[in-house]
Design a protein around this motif. Structure first.
Motif, PDB file in Angstrom:
ATOM      1  N   SER A 165       0.732  -1.106  -0.032  1.00 39.25           N
ATOM      2  CA  SER A 165      -0.002  -0.086   0.001  1.00 39.25           C
ATOM      3  C   SER A 165       0.943   1.352  -0.161  1.00 39.25           C
ATOM      4  O   SER A 165       0.557   2.210  -0.638  1.00 39.25           O
ATOM      5  CB  SER A 165      -1.091  -0.125   1.212  1.00 39.25           C
ATOM      6  N   ASP A 166       1.937   1.337   0.463  1.00 41.50           N
ATOM      7  CA  ASP A 166       2.816   2.450   0.751  1.00 41.50           C
ATOM      8  C   ASP A 166       3.511   2.734  -0.661  1.00 41.50           C
ATOM      9  O   ASP A 166       3.668   3.819  -0.954  1.00 41.50           O
ATOM     10  CB  ASP A 166       3.772   2.322   1.679  1.00 41.50           C
ATOM     11  N   VAL A 167       3.798   1.678  -1.472  1.00 34.22           N
ATOM     12  CA  VAL A 167       4.170   1.682  -2.852  1.00 34.22           C
ATOM     13  C   VAL A 167       3.170   2.329  -3.701  1.00 34.22           C
ATOM     14  O   VAL A 167       3.536   2.904  -4.490  1.00 34.22           O
ATOM     15  CB  VAL A 167       4.796   0.496  -3.415  1.00 34.22           C
ATOM     16  N   VAL A 168       1.768   1.939  -3.611  1.00 35.04           N
ATOM     17  CA  VAL A 168       0.651   2.470  -4.294  1.00 35.04           C
ATOM     18  C   VAL A 168       0.733   4.138  -4.001  1.00 35.04           C
ATOM     19  O   VAL A 168       0.625   4.556  -4.803  1.00 35.04           O
ATOM     20  CB  VAL A 168      -0.457   1.766  -4.040  1.00 35.04           C
ATOM     21  N   ASP A 169       0.813   4.413  -2.720  1.00 33.65           N
ATOM     22  CA  ASP A 169       0.828   5.726  -2.394  1.00 33.65           C
ATOM     23  C   ASP A 169       1.971   6.469  -2.966  1.00 33.65           C
ATOM     24  O   ASP A 169       1.852   7.630  -3.702  1.00 33.65           O
ATOM     25  CB  ASP A 169       0.794   5.854  -0.788  1.00 33.65           C
ATOM     26  N   VAL A 170       3.257   5.942  -2.848  1.00 34.02           N
ATOM     27  CA  VAL A 170       4.150   6.762  -3.519  1.00 34.02           C
ATOM     28  C   VAL A 170       4.238   7.044  -5.015  1.00 34.02           C
ATOM     29  O   VAL A 170       4.380   7.904  -5.600  1.00 34.02           O
ATOM     30  CB  VAL A 170       5.666   6.137  -3.168  1.00 34.02           C
ATOM     31  N   LEU A 171       3.667   5.938  -5.786  1.00 32.77           N
ATOM     32  CA  LEU A 171       3.516   5.895  -7.130  1.00 32.77           C
ATOM     33  C   LEU A 171       2.569   7.059  -7.542  1.00 32.77           C
ATOM     34  O   LEU A 171       2.662   7.732  -8.327  1.00 32.77           O
ATOM     35  CB  LEU A 171       3.212   4.523  -7.670  1.00 32.77           C
ATOM     36  N   ASN A 172       1.374   7.195  -6.801  1.00 29.57           N
ATOM     37  CA  ASN A 172       0.671   7.975  -7.091  1.00 29.57           C
ATOM     38  C   ASN A 172       1.210   9.398  -7.095  1.00 29.57           C
ATOM     39  O   ASN A 172       0.715  10.494  -7.786  1.00 29.57           O
ATOM     40  CB  ASN A 172      -0.689   8.003  -6.037  1.00 29.57           C
ATOM     41  N   ALA A 173       1.832   9.657  -6.039  1.00 32.77           N
ATOM     42  CA  ALA A 173       2.502  10.943  -5.686  1.00 32.77           C
ATOM     43  C   ALA A 173       3.360  11.247  -6.616  1.00 32.77           C
ATOM     44  O   ALA A 173       3.409  12.388  -7.175  1.00 32.77           O
ATOM     45  CB  ALA A 173       3.323  10.845  -4.166  1.00 32.77           C
ATOM     46  N   TYR A 174       4.364  10.241  -7.338  1.00 32.60           N
ATOM     47  CA  TYR A 174       5.160  10.438  -8.317  1.00 32.60           C
ATOM     48  C   TYR A 174       4.511  10.791  -9.444  1.00 32.60           C
ATOM     49  O   TYR A 174       4.990  11.607 -10.381  1.00 32.60           O
ATOM     50  CB  TYR A 174       6.188   9.373  -8.424  1.00 32.60           C
ATOM     51  N   LYS A 175       3.254  10.202 -10.001  1.00 35.43           N
ATOM     52  CA  LYS A 175       2.897  10.408 -11.081  1.00 35.43           C
ATOM     53  C   LYS A 175       2.482  12.021 -11.140  1.00 35.43           C
ATOM     54  O   LYS A 175       2.272  12.460 -12.315  1.00 35.43           O
ATOM     55  CB  LYS A 175       1.425   9.689 -11.052  1.00 35.43           C
ATOM     56  N   LYS A 176       1.831  12.489 -10.009  1.00 37.74           N
ATOM     57  CA  LYS A 176       1.420  13.879 -10.092  1.00 37.74           C
ATOM     58  C   LYS A 176       2.926  14.855 -10.048  1.00 37.74           C
ATOM     59  O   LYS A 176       2.833  15.966 -10.603  1.00 37.74           O
ATOM     60  CB  LYS A 176       1.002  14.296  -8.520  1.00 37.74           C
ATOM     61  N   ALA A 177       3.980  14.528  -9.269  1.00 39.01           N
ATOM     62  CA  ALA A 177       4.945  15.529  -8.983  1.00 39.01           C
ATOM     63  C   ALA A 177       6.198  15.301 -10.174  1.00 39.01           C
ATOM     64  O   ALA A 177       6.632  16.088 -10.384  1.00 39.01           O
ATOM     65  CB  ALA A 177       5.511  15.296  -7.549  1.00 39.01           C
ATOM     66  N   TRP A 178       6.325  14.043 -10.618  1.00 37.06           N
ATOM     67  CA  TRP A 178       7.250  13.517 -11.428  1.00 37.06           C
ATOM     68  C   TRP A 178       7.011  13.066 -13.027  1.00 37.06           C
ATOM     69  O   TRP A 178       7.880  12.626 -13.726  1.00 37.06           O
ATOM     70  CB  TRP A 178       8.302  12.553 -10.917  1.00 37.06           C
ATOM     71  N   GLY A 179       5.823  12.880 -13.246  1.00 40.03           N
ATOM     72  CA  GLY A 179       5.407  12.214 -14.282  1.00 40.03           C
ATOM     73  C   GLY A 179       5.729  12.820 -15.754  1.00 40.03           C
ATOM     74  O   GLY A 179       6.093  12.328 -16.509  1.00 40.03           O
ATOM     75  N   HIS A 180       5.908  14.367 -15.594  1.00 42.65           N
ATOM     76  CA  HIS A 180       6.775  15.015 -16.794  1.00 42.65           C
ATOM     77  C   HIS A 180       7.912  14.678 -17.184  1.00 42.65           C
ATOM     78  O   HIS A 180       8.406  14.767 -17.944  1.00 42.65           O
ATOM     79  CB  HIS A 180       6.465  16.252 -16.395  1.00 42.65           C
ATOM     80  N   ARG A 181       8.619  13.735 -15.990  1.00 47.07           N
ATOM     81  CA  ARG A 181      10.123  13.688 -16.161  1.00 47.07           C
ATOM     82  C   ARG A 181      10.481  11.996 -15.969  1.00 47.07           C
ATOM     83  O   ARG A 181      11.062  11.727 -16.658  1.00 47.07           O
ATOM     84  CB  ARG A 181      10.986  14.372 -15.164  1.00 47.07           C
ATOM     85  N   MET A 182       9.737  11.333 -15.056  1.00 49.81           N
ATOM     86  CA  MET A 182       9.973  10.029 -14.819  1.00 49.81           C
ATOM     87  C   MET A 182       9.250   9.272 -15.998  1.00 49.81           C
ATOM     88  O   MET A 182       8.066   8.912 -15.951  1.00 49.81           O
ATOM     89  CB  MET A 182       9.391   9.588 -13.632  1.00 49.81           C
ATOM     90  N   LYS A 183      10.096   8.951 -17.042  1.00 52.07           N
ATOM     91  CA  LYS A 183       9.340   8.141 -18.173  1.00 52.07           C
ATOM     92  C   LYS A 183       9.392   6.807 -17.934  1.00 52.07           C
ATOM     93  O   LYS A 183       8.826   6.079 -18.744  1.00 52.07           O
ATOM     94  CB  LYS A 183      10.497   8.511 -19.393  1.00 52.07           C
ATOM     95  N   GLY A 184       9.768   6.453 -16.802  1.00 53.80           N
ATOM     96  CA  GLY A 184       9.769   4.963 -16.587  1.00 53.80           C
ATOM     97  C   GLY A 184      10.055   4.565 -15.244  1.00 53.80           C
ATOM     98  O   GLY A 184      10.817   5.469 -14.679  1.00 53.80           O
ATOM     99  N   PHE A 185       9.958   3.298 -14.763  1.00 55.95           N
ATOM    100  CA  PHE A 185      10.545   2.873 -13.428  1.00 55.95           C
ATOM    101  C   PHE A 185      10.269   1.411 -13.588  1.00 55.95           C
ATOM    102  O   PHE A 185       9.726   0.649 -13.900  1.00 55.95           O
ATOM    103  CB  PHE A 185       9.668   3.486 -12.314  1.00 55.95           C
ATOM    104  N   GLN A 186      11.450   0.784 -12.639  1.00 52.59           N
ATOM    105  CA  GLN A 186      11.224  -0.532 -12.279  1.00 52.59           C
ATOM    106  C   GLN A 186      10.752  -0.894 -11.148  1.00 52.59           C
ATOM    107  O   GLN A 186      11.079  -0.327  -9.929  1.00 52.59           O
ATOM    108  CB  GLN A 186      12.707  -1.039 -12.413  1.00 52.59           C
ATOM    109  N   LEU A 187       9.934  -1.863 -10.624  1.00 55.26           N
ATOM    110  CA  LEU A 187       9.246  -2.229  -9.611  1.00 55.26           C
ATOM    111  C   LEU A 187       9.899  -3.877  -9.332  1.00 55.26           C
ATOM    112  O   LEU A 187      10.083  -4.862 -10.159  1.00 55.26           O
ATOM    113  CB  LEU A 187       7.905  -2.617  -9.600  1.00 55.26           C
ATOM    114  N   GLN A 188      10.829  -3.826  -8.180  1.00 47.85           N
ATOM    115  CA  GLN A 188      11.555  -4.931  -7.909  1.00 47.85           C
ATOM    116  C   GLN A 188      11.165  -5.450  -6.487  1.00 47.85           C
ATOM    117  O   GLN A 188      10.854  -4.711  -5.547  1.00 47.85           O
ATOM    118  CB  GLN A 188      13.073  -4.543  -7.597  1.00 47.85           C
TER     119      GLN A 188
END
Length: 436
Positions: A165-188
């Motif tokens: 659940s914390d990973v989901v929260d962080v990804l939602n936050a990154y989508k809003k704050a960094w979506g314009h720069r973060m073109k991809g990510f790895q979930l490990q």
């Protein structure tokens, strides 16, 4: 050895100042190029500079690239390969080895093709797809940004909740704050165990026999809490080609020879009683790892890198105990805040309470009329190192040297190396990974 001409190239930020200074002090001719305008004063007064590295290629006997980045793009591997094809002796990568760092999914594919077990991992280009994956497969995950934005170290997130659940929260936050720069990510998938990096030096054909094992401390505060940084300190030792090496970097020896790779390559792993699980590659020097490796190299550093670049088998003598290195930083590190930096850190004087500079290594530093000063804009002026027969002796020597340094507002972690004495060393020995 005969006096050599070394050309150091920072095609983005200044990173390799200390190695250039070390080789310059050994009596070799050095020229250092820095692309980033904000960093060009770094190393002033310590090493000779050049404004055009390409015009110095014919002058140089050995050319050293410090990173995989050319500005915001991966590209030093292509430059190094081209120079090798022209007959130059080069420490640097190739396009494919650069990609090991830039594209984490590709890195895992290379390992799997060579029989290395990897942690479950998935690459996403869309935030919603990543969030859906976690919800459908609840577990703790590590979020690792891809591409240029991975250099913003605080974006790496290690999940703690079993349901993700914390990973989901962080990804939602990154989508809003960094979506314009973060073109991809790895979930490990998160794995518990001892984190250790295996570092080898490759001469274009094979690894040298001495292998470096190091422990990174990326969080800002003691106790491994706070935001992630590039690195706050490192502890290490050298050994032979043991099981831990052979099951990780050793599997790639033929592949790296086919690439013609030359230089340091590091693979960070989680190790536990059930196996070795690679996390990520550093196909270049590590920082501040290289400064600590310099501390432990007891033969000529210049000869070592000259031989390495020419495909020879270097005669490397290293300290056989333990080494500890601590990064000394200033506000607002690890964040970017120009006003805070201007008020607290820019051009600050670095004062020493004794005449000794043993164990003092340069990062963002310049020398103005004999006075050491903070340079650049990152707030990372120094790395301080120490070595000893035990990890505790290395810690004591390192921190005694830090007490000799005075910079207003400086801070650092005071627990580098403690993980080894608190049980990591015993666990690695008990699991049998550090034998001959």
């Amino acid at each position: 050895m005969d006096r050599q001409r070394f050309l150091f190239v920072s095609a983005d930020a200044a990173l390799v100042t200390d190695l250039a200074w070390q080789i310059h002090r050994e009596g070799h001719d050095v020229k250092y190029y820095i692309e980033a305008e904000s960093d060009r004063e770094i190393g002033d007064g310590f090493v000779p500079k050049t404004d055009d590295w390409e015009s110095e290629v014919e002058w140089a006997d050995v050319i050293v690239f410090d990173d995989v980045w050319v500005g915001s793009d991966v590209g030093t591997g292509a430059l190094a390969r081209e120079l090798r094809e022209r007959g130059k002796a080069v420490v640097g990568g190739t396009p494919n080895t650069d990609r090991l760092e830039e594209d984490r999914g590709y890195a895992m594919e290379v390992l799997e093709e060579h029989g290395v077990d990897t942690i479950e991992h998935h690459v996403f280009r869309d935030f919603d797809a990543g969030i859906q994956h976690v919800r459908e497969n609840p577990a703790p995950y590590v979020i690792k940004p891809l591409g240029e934005v991975q250099n913003v170290k605080r974006l790496l997130y290690v999940g703690n909740e079993d349901d993700g659940s914390d990973v989901v929260d962080v990804l939602n936050a990154y989508k809003k704050a960094w979506g314009h720069r973060m073109k991809g990510f790895q979930l490990q998938r998160k794995v518990e165990g001892v984190e250790i990096a295996v570092c080898g030096f490759f001469n274009g054909e094979r690894f040298i026999d001495q292998v470096n094992f190091n422990f990174e401390h990326k969080k800002l505060f003691p106790g491994n809490i706070g935001p992630s940084t590039g690195e706050m300190g490192t502890s290490m030792f050298w050994a032979g080609r043991n099981e831990l090496f052979e099951e990780t970097l050793g599997t790639l020896e033929e592949w790296l020879a086919g690439e013609g790779y030359v230089g340091s390559i590091d693979i960070n792993c989680i190790v536990n009683e059930t196996g070795i699980y690679p996390l990520e590659f550093t196909p270049r020097f590590g920082y501040p790892t290289i400064a600590l490796q310099e501390e432990s190299i007891e033969s000529s550093t210049g000869r070592f890198f000259s031989d390495l670049a020419r495909g020879a088998d270097p005669d490397l003598e290293v300290h056989r105990g333990f080494q500890v290195g601590v990064r000394v930083v200033l506000p607002p590190f690890p964040f970017d805040d120009e006003k805070t930096y201007d008020e607290n850190s820019r051009n600050a004087a670095i004062v020493f309470q004794s005449d000794s500079r043993e164990g003092i290594h340069l990062e963002d530093t310049k020398n103005v009329d004999g006075q050491w000063r903070v340079a650049g804009e990152s707030g990372m002026p120094l790395v301080v190192t120490g070595k000893g027969e035990t990890m505790q002796q290395a810690r004591e020597r390192c921190y005694a040297r830090i007490e000799d340094v005075v910079i207003p507002n400086m801070y650092y972690r005071d627990d580098i190396g403690e993980r080894w004495t608190a049980g990591d060393g015993d666990r690695l020995q008990a699991w049998g990974y550090l034998g001959p």
